[in-house]
Write a protein that holds these residues in place. Structure first.
Motif, PDB file in Angstrom:
ATOM      1  N   GLU A   1       0.641  -1.212   0.113  1.00 36.84           N
ATOM      2  CA  GLU A   1       0.112  -0.127  -0.164  1.00 36.84           C
ATOM      3  C   GLU A   1       0.845   1.243  -0.156  1.00 36.84           C
ATOM      4  N   ILE A   2       1.988   1.231   0.833  1.00 35.31           N
ATOM      5  CA  ILE A   2       2.815   2.456   0.825  1.00 35.31           C
ATOM      6  C   ILE A   2       3.501   2.468  -0.296  1.00 35.31           C
ATOM      7  N   LEU A   3       4.029   1.591  -1.052  1.00 35.89           N
ATOM      8  CA  LEU A   3       4.863   1.705  -2.374  1.00 35.89           C
ATOM      9  C   LEU A   3       3.695   2.257  -3.406  1.00 35.89           C
ATOM     10  N   SER A   4       2.606   1.764  -3.435  1.00 32.60           N
ATOM     11  CA  SER A   4       1.724   2.208  -4.226  1.00 32.60           C
ATOM     12  C   SER A   4       1.416   3.843  -4.180  1.00 32.60           C
ATOM     13  N   HIS A   5       1.285   4.092  -3.058  1.00 34.47           N
ATOM     14  CA  HIS A   5       0.825   5.466  -2.520  1.00 34.47           C
ATOM     15  C   HIS A   5       2.012   6.389  -2.929  1.00 34.47           C
ATOM     16  N   TYR A   6       3.089   5.999  -2.751  1.00 31.80           N
ATOM     17  CA  TYR A   6       4.104   6.924  -2.990  1.00 31.80           C
ATOM     18  C   TYR A   6       4.437   6.863  -4.660  1.00 31.80           C
ATOM     19  N   SER A   7       4.132   5.880  -5.266  1.00 21.47           N
ATOM     20  CA  SER A   7       4.212   5.616  -6.727  1.00 21.47           C
ATOM     21  C   SER A   7       3.207   6.454  -7.604  1.00 21.47           C
ATOM     22  N   GLU A   8       1.953   6.464  -6.980  1.00 19.57           N
ATOM     23  CA  GLU A   8       0.978   7.250  -7.509  1.00 19.57           C
ATOM     24  C   GLU A   8       1.386   8.697  -7.515  1.00 19.57           C
ATOM     25  N   ALA A   9       1.858   9.020  -6.420  1.00 20.45           N
ATOM     26  CA  ALA A   9       2.023  10.401  -6.024  1.00 20.45           C
ATOM     27  C   ALA A   9       3.177  11.241  -6.673  1.00 20.45           C
ATOM     28  N   LEU A  10       4.204  10.282  -6.768  1.00 22.02           N
ATOM     29  CA  LEU A  10       5.487  10.681  -7.305  1.00 22.02           C
ATOM     30  C   LEU A  10       6.151   9.835  -8.522  1.00 22.02           C
ATOM     31  N   GLY A  11       5.603   8.832  -9.073  1.00 18.27           N
ATOM     32  CA  GLY A  11       5.952   8.009 -10.087  1.00 18.27           C
ATOM     33  C   GLY A  11       7.165   7.370  -9.712  1.00 18.27           C
ATOM     34  N   LYS A  12       7.819   6.781 -10.694  1.00 20.48           N
ATOM     35  CA  LYS A  12       8.805   5.721 -10.415  1.00 20.48           C
ATOM     36  C   LYS A  12       9.700   6.062  -9.212  1.00 20.48           C
ATOM     37  N   PRO A  13      10.287   7.523  -9.427  1.00 19.94           N
ATOM     38  CA  PRO A  13      11.309   7.595  -8.255  1.00 19.94           C
ATOM     39  C   PRO A  13      10.445   7.632  -6.812  1.00 19.94           C
ATOM     40  N   GLY A  14       9.113   7.848  -6.688  1.00 18.32           N
ATOM     41  CA  GLY A  14       8.335   7.582  -5.450  1.00 18.32           C
ATOM     42  C   GLY A  14       8.516   6.139  -4.802  1.00 18.32           C
ATOM     43  N   THR A  15       8.605   5.190  -5.757  1.00 14.14           N
ATOM     44  CA  THR A  15       8.628   3.914  -5.611  1.00 14.14           C
ATOM     45  C   THR A  15       9.988   3.712  -4.911  1.00 14.14           C
ATOM     46  N   ALA A  16      11.160   4.191  -5.334  1.00 22.15           N
ATOM     47  CA  ALA A  16      12.228   4.067  -4.874  1.00 22.15           C
ATOM     48  C   ALA A  16      12.554   4.852  -3.454  1.00 22.15           C
ATOM     49  N   LEU A  17      11.767   5.857  -3.332  1.00 27.01           N
ATOM     50  CA  LEU A  17      11.925   6.541  -2.139  1.00 27.01           C
ATOM     51  C   LEU A  17      11.078   5.883  -1.092  1.00 27.01           C
ATOM     52  N   ALA A  18       9.902   5.236  -1.437  1.00 25.41           N
ATOM     53  CA  ALA A  18       9.200   4.504  -0.552  1.00 25.41           C
ATOM     54  C   ALA A  18      10.044   3.233   0.051  1.00 25.41           C
ATOM     55  N   MET A  19      10.615   2.684  -0.866  1.00 27.60           N
ATOM     56  CA  MET A  19      11.634   1.307  -0.721  1.00 27.60           C
ATOM     57  C   MET A  19      12.814   1.984   0.505  1.00 27.60           C
ATOM     58  N   THR A  20      13.185   2.878   0.314  1.00 29.05           N
ATOM     59  CA  THR A  20      14.301   3.638   1.179  1.00 29.05           C
ATOM     60  C   THR A  20      13.407   3.883   2.641  1.00 29.05           C
ATOM     61  N   LEU A  21      12.292   4.450   2.510  1.00 28.76           N
ATOM     62  CA  LEU A  21      11.842   4.629   3.863  1.00 28.76           C
ATOM     63  C   LEU A  21      11.412   3.516   4.631  1.00 28.76           C
ATOM     64  N   LEU A  22      10.963   2.318   3.868  1.00 27.02           N
ATOM     65  CA  LEU A  22      10.596   1.080   4.427  1.00 27.02           C
ATOM     66  C   LEU A  22      11.784   0.504   5.057  1.00 27.02           C
ATOM     67  N   GLU A  23      12.909   0.505   4.180  1.00 28.26           N
ATOM     68  CA  GLU A  23      14.229   0.001   4.791  1.00 28.26           C
ATOM     69  C   GLU A  23      14.674   0.725   5.889  1.00 28.26           C
ATOM     70  N   LEU A  24      14.331   1.925   5.970  1.00 27.08           N
ATOM     71  CA  LEU A  24      14.935   2.735   7.217  1.00 27.08           C
ATOM     72  C   LEU A  24      14.169   2.324   8.424  1.00 27.08           C
ATOM     73  N   CYS A  25      12.854   2.151   8.100  1.00 26.11           N
ATOM     74  CA  CYS A  25      11.751   1.997   9.143  1.00 26.11           C
ATOM     75  C   CYS A  25      11.974   0.499   9.655  1.00 26.11           C
ATOM     76  N   ARG A  26      12.232  -0.271   8.770  1.00 32.37           N
ATOM     77  CA  ARG A  26      12.206  -1.689   9.177  1.00 32.37           C
ATOM     78  C   ARG A  26      13.252  -2.525   9.019  1.00 32.37           C
ATOM     79  N   GLY A  27      14.372  -2.061   8.370  1.00 37.41           N
ATOM     80  CA  GLY A  27      15.524  -2.737   8.068  1.00 37.41           C
ATOM     81  C   GLY A  27      15.176  -3.716   7.107  1.00 37.41           C
ATOM     82  N   ARG A  28      16.142  -4.300   6.200  1.00 41.01           N
ATOM     83  CA  ARG A  28      16.072  -5.275   5.175  1.00 41.01           C
ATOM     84  C   ARG A  28      15.441  -6.375   5.704  1.00 41.01           C
ATOM     85  N   ILE A  29      14.407  -6.931   4.949  1.00 35.91           N
ATOM     86  CA  ILE A  29      13.764  -8.323   5.297  1.00 35.91           C
ATOM     87  C   ILE A  29      14.249  -9.290   4.087  1.00 35.91           C
TER      88      ILE A  29
END
Length: 98
Positions: free
Chosen positions: A70-98
Motif C-alpha cells: 500500500e505504501i509503495l503504491s501510494h508513493y508511486s501514484e504521488a511521485l511516479g517511479k522515483p516515488g517507489t524508490a523513495l518508499a523502498m528507502t523509507l521502508l528499509e529505514l523503518c524496518r530494516g532489510r527483510i
C-alpha cells in the motif's frame, strides 16, 4: 597570506548577482525543508518501531507485506517511479532489510 574573495555568484554558479541572491535564498529554504524531512523520517521510524513491537509482542510478524505494498503504491501514484524508490528507502529505514 592572501585571501581570495569568492562572490555569491561564483558560489552559486549564477551569472548575475540577482540570480545569486535568488539561488542563495532558495538554497536556505531547501536546507530548512531537508531538516524538516529528516525530522519527519526520524519520527516515522519511531512510530514504525512501536508498530513492529506491538505486532511481534502479539505473536505476529515484524513486517506486514500487504501494508508495505500500500505504501509503495501510494508513493508511486504521488511521485511516479522515483516515488517507489523513495518508499523502498523509507521502508528499509523503518524496518530494516527483510
Amino acid at each position: 597570506m592572501t585571501t581570495t574573495h569568492v562572490t555569491p555568484a561564483e558560489v552559486t554558479g549564477a551569472r548575475t548577482a540577482e540570480a545569486a541572491d535568488v539561488i542563495t535564498g532558495a538554497r536556505e529554504r531547501i536546507d530548512a525543508l531537508d531538516d524538516r524531512i529528516i525530522g519527519l523520517i526520524q519520527e516515522r521510524m519511531a512510530v514504525s518501531a512501536v508498530i513492529q513491537e506491538a505486532r511481534i509482542t502479539s505473536g505476529g510478524r515484524r513486517v506486514n507485506l500487504s501494508r508495505e505494498m500500500e505504501i509503495l503504491s501510494h508513493y508511486s501514484e504521488a511521485l511516479g517511479k522515483p516515488g517507489t524508490a523513495l518508499a523502498m528507502t523509507l521502508l528499509e529505514l523503518c524496518r530494516g532489510r527483510i
